[in-house]
Design a protein around this motif. Structure first.
Motif, mmCIF file in Angstrom:
data_model
loop_
_atom_site.group_PDB
_atom_site.id
_atom_site.type_symbol
_atom_site.label_atom_id
_atom_site.label_comp_id
_atom_site.label_asym_id
_atom_site.label_seq_id
_atom_site.Cartn_x
_atom_site.Cartn_y
_atom_site.Cartn_z
ATOM 1 N N THR A 1 -42.134 -1.068 19.460
ATOM 2 C CA THR A 1 -40.708 -0.534 19.483
ATOM 3 C C THR A 1 -40.642 0.625 18.365
ATOM 4 O OG1 THR A 1 -40.399 -2.820 19.445
ATOM 5 C CG2 THR A 1 -38.499 -1.367 19.301
ATOM 6 N N LEU A 2 -41.119 0.358 17.265
ATOM 7 C CA LEU A 2 -40.901 1.300 16.256
ATOM 8 C C LEU A 2 -41.506 2.731 16.649
ATOM 9 C CD1 LEU A 2 -39.732 2.122 13.285
ATOM 10 C CD2 LEU A 2 -41.828 1.286 12.296
ATOM 11 N N PRO A 3 -42.876 2.959 16.738
ATOM 12 C CA PRO A 3 -43.226 4.128 17.183
ATOM 13 C C PRO A 3 -42.579 4.670 18.403
ATOM 14 C CG PRO A 3 -45.158 2.766 16.777
ATOM 15 C CD PRO A 3 -43.822 1.795 16.848
ATOM 16 N N ALA A 4 -42.218 3.902 19.518
ATOM 17 C CA ALA A 4 -41.450 4.367 20.595
ATOM 18 C C ALA A 4 -40.133 4.799 20.284
ATOM 19 C CB ALA A 4 -41.215 2.921 21.486
ATOM 20 N N ALA B 1 -53.308 2.222 13.520
ATOM 21 C CA ALA B 1 -52.995 0.704 13.919
ATOM 22 C C ALA B 1 -51.566 0.321 13.850
ATOM 23 C CB ALA B 1 -53.717 -0.132 12.660
ATOM 24 N N LEU B 2 -51.366 -0.314 15.151
ATOM 25 C CA LEU B 2 -49.905 -0.473 15.389
ATOM 26 C C LEU B 2 -49.441 -1.755 14.293
ATOM 27 C CD1 LEU B 2 -49.388 -0.123 19.341
ATOM 28 C CD2 LEU B 2 -48.538 1.147 17.316
ATOM 29 N N ARG B 3 -50.513 -2.459 14.098
ATOM 30 C CA ARG B 3 -50.139 -3.772 13.427
ATOM 31 C C ARG B 3 -49.327 -3.228 11.760
ATOM 32 N NH1 ARG B 3 -52.196 -8.621 13.249
ATOM 33 N NH2 ARG B 3 -53.781 -7.821 14.922
ATOM 34 N N GLU B 4 -49.676 -2.267 11.486
ATOM 35 C CA GLU B 4 -49.000 -1.675 10.383
ATOM 36 C C GLU B 4 -47.251 -1.514 10.381
ATOM 37 O OE1 GLU B 4 -50.659 -0.931 7.573
ATOM 38 O OE2 GLU B 4 -52.412 -0.229 7.816
ATOM 39 N N PHE B 5 -46.820 -1.370 11.712
ATOM 40 C CA PHE B 5 -45.575 -1.073 12.058
ATOM 41 C C PHE B 5 -44.752 -2.348 12.310
ATOM 42 C CE2 PHE B 5 -47.154 3.025 13.464
ATOM 43 C CZ PHE B 5 -46.630 3.830 12.262
ATOM 44 N N THR B 6 -45.398 -3.484 12.232
ATOM 45 C CA THR B 6 -44.763 -4.821 12.468
ATOM 46 C C THR B 6 -44.489 -5.567 11.231
ATOM 47 O OG1 THR B 6 -47.042 -5.359 13.316
ATOM 48 C CG2 THR B 6 -45.294 -5.997 14.864
ATOM 49 N N ALA B 7 -43.271 -5.996 11.336
ATOM 50 C CA ALA B 7 -42.786 -6.739 10.142
ATOM 51 C C ALA B 7 -43.563 -8.175 9.995
ATOM 52 C CB ALA B 7 -41.272 -7.360 10.446
ATOM 53 N N PRO B 8 -43.922 -8.309 8.570
ATOM 54 C CA PRO B 8 -44.647 -9.512 8.468
ATOM 55 C C PRO B 8 -43.882 -10.698 8.617
ATOM 56 C CG PRO B 8 -43.825 -8.602 6.473
ATOM 57 C CD PRO B 8 -43.518 -7.550 7.441
ATOM 58 N N GLU B 9 -44.429 -11.920 8.676
ATOM 59 C CA GLU B 9 -43.808 -13.104 8.689
ATOM 60 C C GLU B 9 -43.169 -13.507 7.345
ATOM 61 O OE1 GLU B 9 -43.691 -15.344 11.434
ATOM 62 O OE2 GLU B 9 -44.670 -13.844 12.459
ATOM 63 N N LEU B 10 -41.887 -13.950 7.576
ATOM 64 C CA LEU B 10 -41.181 -14.326 6.125
ATOM 65 C C LEU B 10 -40.343 -15.384 6.542
ATOM 66 C CD1 LEU B 10 -39.675 -10.952 5.411
ATOM 67 C CD2 LEU B 10 -41.135 -12.055 4.017
ATOM 68 N N PRO B 11 -39.975 -16.226 5.577
ATOM 69 C CA PRO B 11 -39.204 -17.474 5.919
ATOM 70 C C PRO B 11 -37.856 -17.439 6.830
ATOM 71 C CG PRO B 11 -39.369 -17.113 3.276
ATOM 72 C CD PRO B 11 -40.022 -16.086 4.103
ATOM 73 N N ARG B 12 -37.994 -18.045 7.859
ATOM 74 C CA ARG B 12 -36.898 -17.819 8.774
ATOM 75 C C ARG B 12 -35.340 -18.158 8.142
ATOM 76 N NH1 ARG B 12 -35.704 -17.129 13.881
ATOM 77 N NH2 ARG B 12 -34.201 -18.541 14.849
ATOM 78 N N VAL B 13 -34.514 -17.321 8.620
ATOM 79 C CA VAL B 13 -33.268 -17.437 8.226
ATOM 80 C C VAL B 13 -32.461 -18.056 9.442
ATOM 81 C CG1 VAL B 13 -31.086 -16.316 7.312
ATOM 82 C CG2 VAL B 13 -33.170 -15.621 6.632
ATOM 83 N N ASN B 14 -31.755 -18.985 9.317
ATOM 84 C CA ASN B 14 -31.220 -19.922 10.523
ATOM 85 C C ASN B 14 -29.960 -19.235 10.570
ATOM 86 O OD1 ASN B 14 -33.232 -21.483 11.386
ATOM 87 N ND2 ASN B 14 -33.177 -22.762 9.794
ATOM 88 N N SER B 15 -28.804 -19.296 9.758
ATOM 89 C CA SER B 15 -27.473 -18.805 10.020
ATOM 90 C C SER B 15 -27.605 -17.426 10.567
ATOM 91 C CB SER B 15 -26.758 -18.635 8.601
ATOM 92 O OG SER B 15 -25.907 -17.874 8.688
ATOM 93 N N SER B 16 -26.811 -17.280 11.668
ATOM 94 C CA SER B 16 -26.884 -15.900 12.326
ATOM 95 C C SER B 16 -26.007 -14.830 11.557
ATOM 96 C CB SER B 16 -26.279 -16.121 13.819
ATOM 97 O OG SER B 16 -25.139 -16.809 13.839
ATOM 98 N N ILE C 1 -47.737 -10.407 25.034
ATOM 99 C CA ILE C 1 -47.060 -9.193 25.474
ATOM 100 C C ILE C 1 -45.701 -9.079 24.470
ATOM 101 C CG2 ILE C 1 -45.430 -8.578 27.308
ATOM 102 C CD1 ILE C 1 -47.320 -9.935 29.410
ATOM 103 N N ARG C 2 -45.328 -10.055 24.052
ATOM 104 C CA ARG C 2 -44.117 -10.046 23.116
ATOM 105 C C ARG C 2 -44.346 -9.383 21.925
ATOM 106 N NH1 ARG C 2 -41.334 -15.264 21.639
ATOM 107 N NH2 ARG C 2 -41.900 -15.902 23.426
ATOM 108 N N ALA C 3 -45.625 -9.731 21.311
ATOM 109 C CA ALA C 3 -46.308 -9.136 20.115
ATOM 110 C C ALA C 3 -46.310 -7.550 20.418
ATOM 111 C CB ALA C 3 -47.199 -9.884 19.650
ATOM 112 N N GLY C 4 -46.791 -7.257 21.365
ATOM 113 C CA GLY C 4 -47.209 -6.039 21.848
ATOM 114 C C GLY C 4 -45.756 -5.165 21.965
ATOM 115 N N ILE C 5 -44.733 -5.584 22.534
ATOM 116 C CA ILE C 5 -43.435 -4.966 22.531
ATOM 117 C C ILE C 5 -43.028 -4.785 21.138
ATOM 118 C CG2 ILE C 5 -41.221 -5.235 23.094
ATOM 119 C CD1 ILE C 5 -42.125 -6.749 25.809
#
Lengths: 182, 302
Positions: free
Chosen positions: B16-19, A2-17, B8-12
């Motif tokens: 990214t990490l596996p790629a 599952a590719l979902r496992e590799f995505t970062a979860p939603e966290l509070p947004r940090v505004n200062s770059s 599409i953005r979510a897909g990219i």
């Protein structure tokens, strides 16, 4: 897988770059400190994997601020500067991220010993994996003694690194409130 | 910036990490197949980071010097006694050396000996090491701008450290004699017993292919043999010591505590062939063939 496992979860947004750059910068600094020539006998072989600690910490608490392409760039830079085969460093850091993202929910919000135990498992496993990878690249069984020392030292130093990174995180990114939520 | 639909953005983002993991693996294999692939990147990045690493490693050097000074104060009385004693002994040796130099010059004059080639030194500071368990290299803060070239020997006052494998404008990398990929032709001092010093990333490199193993004794001095033309002969390397699997060599230089090193130009640096990109390599005999051709242009092409 599952590719979902590799995505970062939603966290509070940090505004200062500037604050958004903190995780990447601290990881770069960790990678550079590891190659400074400390004049301690025998230290080179067992230099703790400082960048690995930084990646573990930030992937646990702020995976959104230490994106995969930053890890890729840092890893490649590390390989180029140390003279290692290009790709090993990048692969190490990226796999660390993948592993930590998958097991993140077991560690986040727990007490420090749980986080440390997590690092022992993940960091130790990754370092053993890197040793196996190097054995494969060099096509010979490399002496595991230094690897074990290096692992022990890395795990032993992790609380210090974690404390420092936590302090930096609270001061520059979260503000005092958010550290242990989620 | 290009607008993308959220899917599409979510897909990219997800891929990214596996790629990148796959990409790193591919780079690893490609770099292994062609060692020259990343050479320009390596020297380029070394050049860019050299000033920063130089500055960052300075406080360490200063701290070490301060610690040394404190240690020096503590032992100053005994050190003085020891030095006086040593000085007395060295003065005697100086007399012997002067006498031998004169005699040597006279004998060389009689025999018309060709003098050794002139040697030039560049002193450089170690600004980074390999910081891990798998390679043994150091980066120094001098490069081609200071006259350094690939293949030059790196030494300290105690003995051989390694040789330069990559040279950028402002920085260069030296492969230490302990590295897994280091192979150096050596001999036992005072005999013709040749051997190969093979690094294995441990602190004491192995001694392979010893010509006459039965004559080998623990404590024998190992020096470069000069075979292969990369190092000049008779640079001190280390002492023979026993190991669990065959003889090893204890280097004279404390390789984990390198501060300053000397890069020596004996005029031999042409001997280490430049890595040849695969496009050129195919159809040729190999590295040796190219360097031979370069050295002997008078021969007619086959």
């Amino acid at each position: 897988m599952a590719l979902r496992e590799f995505t970062a979860p939603e966290l509070p947004r940090v505004n200062s770059s500037a604050a958004r750059l903190v995780p990447t910068l601290t990881t770069i600094i960790a990678a550079l400190v590891a190659i400074l020539p400390l004049q301690i006998p025998g230290y080179v072989a067992i230099t703790p994997a400082l960048a690995l600690m930084a990646v573990y910490h930030w992937t646990l608490y702020r995976p959104d601020l230490l994106p995969p392409y930053a890890l890729f760039a840092i890893g490649i830079g590390e390989d180029l500067l140390t003279g290692s085969p290009v790709g090993v460093g990048a692969l190490t850091l990226l796999v660390t991220r993948a592993v930590v993202l998958r097991s993140r929910r077991h560690f986040v919000g727990r007490t420090f010993p749980a986080v440390w135990a997590g690092f022992t498992l993940v960091g130790g496993g990754i370092m053993l994996g890197v040793w196996a990878l190097h054995c494969l690249i060099e096509f010979s069984l490399l002496n595991p003694r230094n690897v074990v020392f290096r692992m022990v030292l890395t795990i032993a130093i992790f609380p210090v690194a974690s404390f420092l990174l936590g302090r930096i995180q609270r001061a520059l990114i979260d503000g005092p409130r958010l550290m242990h939520r989620r | 910036m290009i607008r993308l639909s959220p899917q599409i953005r979510a897909g990219i983002q997800r891929s990214t990490l596996p790629a990148l993991i796959v990409l790193s693996g591919a780079m690893l294999i490609a770099g292994k197949a062609d060692q020259t692939m990343f050479e320009t990147l390596r020297t380029g990045l070394s050049d860019v980071t050299a000033p920063a690493l130089d500055v960052a490693s300075r406080p360490l050097g200063a701290a070490e010097a301060a610690l040394d000074r404190v240690r020096g104060f503590i032992g100053v009385y005994h050190e003085n006694r020891r030095l006086e004693e040593e000085n007395r002994r060295l003065l005697q040796w100086q007399q012997v050396a002067l006498k031998l130099t004169t005699e040597n010059r006279q004998l060389q004059g009689l025999l018309r000996v060709v003098p050794d080639r002139a040697v030039s030194y560049v002193t450089a500071r170690v600004i980074a090491n390999s910081g891990g368990a798998y390679v043994r290299t150091v980066m120094i803060n001098a490069g081609s701008q200071a006259g350094l070239a690939r293949g030059q020997a790196v030494i300290t006052g105690d003995g051989l450290v390694g040789r330069l494998t990559e040279v950028g404008g402002r920085a260069a990398r030296a492969l230490l004699i302990t590295d897994l990929n280091s192979r150096i032709p050596v001999k036992i001092e005072g005999s013709s017993t040749g051997a190969v010093l093979a690094g294995d990333n441990s602190e004491r490199p192995r001694l392979l292919y010893v010509g006459a193993p039965e004559t080998l004794k623990i404590g024998d001095r190992v020096v470069t043999s000069g075979e292969g033309g990369v190092f000049p002969p008779d640079l001190p390397v280390g002492m023979v010591s026993a190991g669990p699997s065959g003889p090893r060599v204890e280097p004279f230089v404390e390789l984990s505590q390198l501060g300053h090193v000397l890069v020596v130009d004996y005029g031999l640096s042409g001997a280490l062939p430049q890595p040849i990109p695969p496009a050129v390599r195919s159809g040729r005999k190999g590295k040796a063939a190219t360097s031979e051709e370069a050295q002997a242009p008078a021969q007619p092409p086959r």
